[in-house]
Design a protein around this motif. Structure first.
Motif, PDB file in Angstrom:
ATOM      1  N   PHE A  57       0.842  -1.190   0.000  1.00 21.80           N
ATOM      2  CA  PHE A  57       0.000   0.000   0.000  1.00 21.80           C
ATOM      3  C   PHE A  57       0.877   1.240   0.000  1.00 21.80           C
ATOM      4  N   ALA A  58       0.420   2.283  -0.664  1.00 19.48           N
ATOM      5  CA  ALA A  58       1.074   3.589  -0.613  1.00 19.48           C
ATOM      6  C   ALA A  58       0.003   4.659  -0.567  1.00 19.48           C
ATOM      7  N   THR A  59       0.247   5.691   0.199  1.00 18.59           N
ATOM      8  CA  THR A  59      -0.693   6.795   0.248  1.00 18.59           C
ATOM      9  C   THR A  59      -0.810   7.472  -1.114  1.00 18.59           C
ATOM     10  N   ASP A  60       0.260   7.382  -1.905  1.00 18.33           N
ATOM     11  CA  ASP A  60       0.262   7.976  -3.235  1.00 18.33           C
ATOM     12  C   ASP A  60       1.460   7.418  -4.006  1.00 18.33           C
ATOM     13  N   ASP A  61       1.267   7.150  -5.286  1.00 12.70           N
ATOM     14  CA  ASP A  61       2.401   6.780  -6.137  1.00 12.70           C
ATOM     15  C   ASP A  61       2.148   7.295  -7.557  1.00 12.70           C
ATOM     16  N   PHE A  62       1.805   8.593  -7.604  1.00  9.16           N
ATOM     17  CA  PHE A  62       1.383   9.226  -8.849  1.00  9.16           C
ATOM     18  C   PHE A  62       2.476   9.181  -9.928  1.00  9.16           C
ATOM     19  N   PHE A  63       3.710   9.493  -9.563  1.00 10.58           N
ATOM     20  CA  PHE A  63       4.774   9.588 -10.552  1.00 10.58           C
ATOM     21  C   PHE A  63       5.495   8.263 -10.806  1.00 10.58           C
ATOM     22  N   ALA A  64       5.583   7.409  -9.802  1.00  7.34           N
ATOM     23  CA  ALA A  64       6.295   6.130  -9.970  1.00  7.34           C
ATOM     24  C   ALA A  64       5.721   5.129  -8.986  1.00  7.34           C
ATOM     25  N   PRO A  65       5.363   3.917  -9.448  1.00  4.09           N
ATOM     26  CA  PRO A  65       4.629   2.958  -8.613  1.00  4.09           C
ATOM     27  C   PRO A  65       5.471   2.388  -7.482  1.00  4.09           C
ATOM     28  N   LYS A  66       4.794   2.064  -6.411  1.00  5.32           N
ATOM     29  CA  LYS A  66       5.434   1.546  -5.205  1.00  5.32           C
ATOM     30  C   LYS A  66       6.213   0.265  -5.458  1.00  5.32           C
ATOM     31  N   GLU A  67       5.796  -0.555  -6.439  1.00  6.00           N
ATOM     32  CA  GLU A  67       6.456  -1.842  -6.696  1.00  6.00           C
ATOM     33  C   GLU A  67       7.921  -1.670  -7.094  1.00  6.00           C
TER      34      GLU A  67
END
Length: 363
Positions: free
Chosen positions: A41-51
Motif C-alpha cells: 500500500f502507498a498513500t500515493d504513487d502518482f509519478f512512480a509505482p510503489k512496486e
C-alpha cells in the motif's frame, strides 16, 4: 554535464556507493520480491509505482523518458503535497525477520527526494497468508490502526545517495513482518533494501524435507573467492533462474586451483541430497563440483573461510554437464551440519544450489 546535454534514451547508472559498505549488507535482503516481499500500500504513487521501490535491479535514469504523468523514474515517487501530512508505503517482508540494517537509496532523485524519512515495524504474520484481494481492500485507516513501533527515527536524506542505517541492538532482536516507510513530506526513493536474519522454527525435528540453504529458509551466502560475472547470493533464490545473469559465475581461471563459495544453512540440519543446477550455463559450466561441510554454529564468518579448506567431504567430486539439473544423494555425512563449501573445478557458473534435508534441534 547537465542531463539536457546527454543523448535522449541513454541509460545512466548511479555511481554513489561508498568505498566501505556496512557489515549488515552481507545479510539477506528480505525486501527482495524474488523472495516474496511485496509493496502492499502507498498513500500515493502518482509519478512512480510503489512496486519499483523493491526491485532487485540497480536503479537507472533514462534520459528523455516520460509517461502520461511526467518524467519516468525508477523508484517510488509521490506527487507534490499541498497540505499537512506525509506519504508512506507499506512493505511486507519475505519472511519474519530480525532486521540488522537498512539502505534507503535515492539514486537519481536529485530535486525530488524527501528531506527526511522514518521507518516503523510490526509483527503481523497473519497478514502474510492473506489473499492479495483482501490486502488490496484494506483502507488507509486500517493500516494506520496497526500496532506500529519505531524502528528508524527521523533521518535526514540526501539526493542521489545511499543512507545506510544500522538498527539498534535492542530493536534488531525483535522479529517483524511488515514495515512502514514514511517520507516527509513527499517525493521519491529509488530503492529500499532491508537486511536481516530470517527467523525459522528449527528447534524440533520434522518430517518435511526442505531446501536448507534457500534464502527464504534462512540460508545465507557467506563468502566466495570470485564473483566476477554473477553474485553468489543468486544461488539461494527460490525461483528458477530466468537467464545466466542470475547465477553465480567466476572469471576464467588462468592459474592452478579452483573456485569456491561458502553457504550457511538456515539452521543445523541433516543433508539428504544436493542439487547443482547449471541451467543457462552452456559453454561456461564447471567441469566438476564437490561439496564440503561442517558443524560450526559459533564460528565467525572470517574464521569459517579460513577453516573451510579442511572441512569433511559431503559430496565427492562429480562431473557436470551444461544446462542441466544435477541431483546427488550419495552423501558422506549423516550428522548435523551448519555450513557447506561448494567447490567448482576449475571455474565457471552455477545457476542454483539446493541442499535438501531436515532441520534439527540445536545441539
Amino acid at each position: 554535464m547537465s542531463l539536457t546535454t546527454i543523448e535522449p534514451g541513454k541509460i545512466i547508472l548511479a555511481d554513489n556507493l561508498p568505498e566501505t559498505l556496512p557489515e549488515f549488507v552481507k545479510q539477506t535482503n528480505v525486501a527482495d520480491p524474488r523472495l516474496g516481499a511485496k509493496a502492499l500500500f502507498a498513500t500515493d504513487d502518482f509519478f512512480a509505482p510503489k512496486e519499483r521501490l523493491l526491485s532487485h535491479e540497480p536503479p537507472v535514469f533514462v534520459v528523455g523518458k516520460f509517461d502520461d504523468n511526467g518524467k519516468w523514474m525508477d523508484g517510488w515517487e509521490t506527487r507534490r503535497r499541498r497540505g499537512f501530512g506525509h506519504d508512506y508505503c507499506i512493505i511486507q517482508l519475505a519472511r519474519p525477520t530480525r532486521i540488522a540494517g537498512i539502505d534507503i537509496d535515492t539514486s537519481h532523485f536529485i530535486g525530488n527526494y524527501p528531506p527526511s524519512a522514518s521507518i516503523e515495524a510490526v509483527y503481523a504474520p497473519e497478514l502474510m497468508s492473506e489473499d492479495d484481494t483482501v490486502i488490496a481492500a484494506r483502507s488507509q485507516q486500517d493500516w494506520d490502526n496497526m500496532a506500529w513501533h519505531n524502528l528508524v527515527g527521523m533521518t535526514p536524506l540526501k539526493g542521489n545517495s545511499h543512507e545506510f542505517i544500522t538498527i539498534d541492538e535492542s530493536k534488531s532482536a525483535v522479529t517483524v513482518t511488515h514495515l512502514r516507510l514514511n517520507i516527509y513530506p513527499d517525493g521519491g526513493i529509488a530503492r529500499l533494501r532491508v537486511y536481516g536474519h530470517i527467523q525459522i522454527d528449527g528447534n524440533e525435528y520434522t518430517d518435511d524435507t526442505i531446501d536448507m540453504v534457500a534464502a527464504v529458509n534462512g540460508g545465507r551466502a557467506i563468502a566466495c573467492n570470485d564473483a566476477h560475472f554473477g553474485a553468489v547470493e543468486n544461488l539461494l533464490l527460490p525461483n528458477k533462474a530466468p537467464n545466466m545473469g542470475e547465477g553465480w559465475e567466476t572469471r576464467r581461471r588462468r592459474e592452478p586451483g579452483n573456485d569456491w563459495c561458502i553457504i550457511a544453512l538456515g539452521s543445523a540440519g541433516i543433508a539428504e541430497a544436493i542439487e547443482i543446477d547449471t541451467s543457462h550455463f552452456k559453454g561456461n559450466y564447471p567441469d566438476k563440483v564437490s561439496v564440503q561441510a561442517a558443524y560450526a554454529p559459533t564460528l565467525t564468518d572470517s574464521t569459517l573461510v579460513t577453516q573451510s579448506m579442511f572441512w569433511e567431504t559431503l559430496l565427492e567430486p562429480q562431473k557436470t554437464i551444461a544446462h542441466h539439473v544435477h541431483v546427488f544423494d550419495d552423501l558422506n555425512i549423516k550428522q548435523p551440519i551448519t555450513h557447506i563449501r561448494v567447490n567448482i573445478y576449475p571455474d565457471g557458473g552455477i545457476s542454483r544450489v539446493r541442499l535438501y534435508g531436515k532441520f534439527c534441534k540445536k545441539l
